[in-house]
Scaffold this active site. Structure first.
Site, PDB file in Angstrom:
ATOM      1  N   CYS A 182     -10.572  17.991 -14.500  1.00 55.99           N
ATOM      2  CA  CYS A 182     -11.472  17.295 -15.263  1.00 55.99           C
ATOM      3  C   CYS A 182     -12.768  17.467 -15.415  1.00 55.99           C
ATOM      4  O   CYS A 182     -13.547  17.372 -16.371  1.00 55.99           O
ATOM      5  CB  CYS A 182     -11.099  16.015 -14.660  1.00 55.99           C
ATOM      6  SG  CYS A 182      -9.485  15.266 -13.955  1.00 55.99           S
ATOM      7  N   ASP A 183     -13.381  17.900 -14.050  1.00 58.19           N
ATOM      8  CA  ASP A 183     -14.920  18.088 -14.255  1.00 58.19           C
ATOM      9  C   ASP A 183     -15.645  19.344 -14.014  1.00 58.19           C
ATOM     10  O   ASP A 183     -16.753  19.323 -13.998  1.00 58.19           O
ATOM     11  CB  ASP A 183     -15.488  17.178 -12.839  1.00 58.19           C
ATOM     12  CG  ASP A 183     -14.856  15.755 -13.150  1.00 58.19           C
ATOM     13  OD1 ASP A 183     -14.651  15.019 -14.376  1.00 58.19           O
ATOM     14  OD2 ASP A 183     -14.593  14.713 -12.170  1.00 58.19           O
TER      15      ASP A 183
ATOM     16  N   CYS B  76     -11.189  15.856  -8.862  1.00 54.36           N
ATOM     17  CA  CYS B  76     -10.131  16.867  -9.952  1.00 54.36           C
ATOM     18  C   CYS B  76     -11.157  17.792 -10.549  1.00 54.36           C
ATOM     19  O   CYS B  76     -12.018  17.217 -11.551  1.00 54.36           O
ATOM     20  CB  CYS B  76     -10.078  15.758 -11.001  1.00 54.36           C
ATOM     21  SG  CYS B  76      -8.941  16.449 -12.097  1.00 54.36           S
TER      22      CYS B  76
END
Ligand code: NAP
Length: 333
Positions: free
Chosen positions: A137-138, A134
């Site tokens: 997300c990261d 992701c």
């Protein structure tokens, strides 16, 4: 003997556990069948920095654990069971696990989607420690770092472009000599000086440290034409090779998209299906209704677009409210 329940929630990621909190607080005494990947995709994450309410971030497994405890506090019966068989042909619906048969007045499906992985040794060992599925997300963890992203579709194009906001350099590794992504997105990649495509190449091994911190520091890649292998030094490996929705247990009992994601009334509205469609007649107010009355769906098993913990939680809430209102309309809540 079969156990009669008002609602069964299938899945225990953000969507399922939020649906469990809401249905439990509505006194529907939900049974949550956690499934084989208990906790869902957040169990493979370390720090989650974009879930509102946690200014310092929260560990993915801790977030899930808290959601589960919150659901249990209001009476949700969370069980480490997996639905092996589901019969939606009549109500109550029949859900069989290896331990129990449930007869459910309603069903909330939150079985999620599984990000595809490369299937190479060492990959799962570093999942959450430099290997991630992701970028949204990261990505922010890789400010001024060098990362590699694998894939050749729209996700790969979009996510590699997104990563250049943070990373110093992004290697886009694809097993072919051109992207399958749409032209506009492929053009964006081509014109981005921070992205270096690495064509005709596969990732064979993930390399990393164990001490003092477990983290990725490189990959072994192979040229598919020459068979030559070489090491690339990177700080993070992003996978963007697609997702698979977890819908196998339903067979052909529910309408899905071509890619197998569950169709809901809300998704139909979003896709521009005309308002005179039978979906809209059948379910005037229930955005999370599937093609079977009394079955609601939420989270990544429906969503091919946002795929965030917070959107999964949001649709889990919506599914619970829809389910409660539907049961109420039938005087079953
Ligand atoms: P996708 O289109 O299925 O592409 C997956 C990519 O990963 C392909 O290039 C594939 O290679 C590669 N791949 C698959 N397995 C692999 C493996 N084991 N090793 C190495 N490479 C592998 O998936 P997606 O990009 O996630 O897109 C899914 C859907 O969402 C598509 O319909 C897409 O258009 C849509 N989407 C749209 C947007 C947007 O419009 N903004 C953004 C993201 C996604 P091959 O090319 O060799 O098959």
């Amino acid at each position: 003997m079969a156990r009669r329940v008002k609602v069964v929630v299938l899945g225990s990621g953000c969507a399922g556990l939020t649906a469990a909190i809401y249905t439990a607080r509505a006194n529907l005494e939900p049974v949550v069948l956690e499934g084989r990947e208990s906790g869902g995709q957040l169990m493979w994450t370390t720090m989650v920095e974009n879930f509102p309410g946690f200014p310092e971030g929260v560990l993915g497994p801790d977030l899930i654990d808290n959601m589960r405890k919150q659901a249990q506090r209001f009476g949700a019966d969370t069980r480490f069971e997996h639905a092996d068989k589901v019969d939606l042909s009549k109500r109550p619906f029949v859900i069989e696990t290896s331990d129990e048969t449930y007869l459910a007045d309603s069903l909330i499906i939150a079985t999620g989607a599984t990000a595809k992985t490369l299937g190479i040794p060492t990959e799962m060992g570093y999942m959450g420690y430099g290997v991630t599925t992701c970028a949204t997300c990261d990505g922010a963890f890789y400010k001024d770092k060098t990362v590699a992203l694998v894939g050749g579709g729209d996700s790969a194009a979009e996510e590699s472009t997104f990563l250049t906001r943070f990373a110093r350099k992004v290697y886009l590794i694809h097993r072919r000599d051109k992207l399958r992504a749409s032209k506009i997105m492929a053009d964006r990649v081509a014109s981005n000086a921070k992205i270096e495509p690495v064509w005709n190449t596969t990732v064979e091994e993930v390399l990393g440290t164990e001490e003092p911190h477990k983290h990725v520091n490189g990959i072994m890649v192979k040229d598919v034409n020459t068979g030559e292998t070489r090491k690339m030094e990177i700080d993070g490996l992003f996978l963007a090779i697609g997702h698979a929705p977890n819908t196998k247990v339903f067979g052909d009992q529910l309408e899905t998209t071509e890619a197998g994601y569950l169709l809901t009334r809300g998704a139909m509205a979003w896709k521009g299906v005309p308002a005179d469609s039978t979906w809209f007649d059948r379910y005037p107010n229930f955005a999370t209704s599937t093609s079977v009355e009394g079955v609601f769906a939420c989270g990544d098993v429906v969503d091919t677009h946002y795929r965030q913990a917070i959107t999964a939680a949001g649709t889990g809430c919506a599914a619970a409210i829809d389910c409660e209102k539907w049961l109420e309309s039938r005087h079953e809540s």
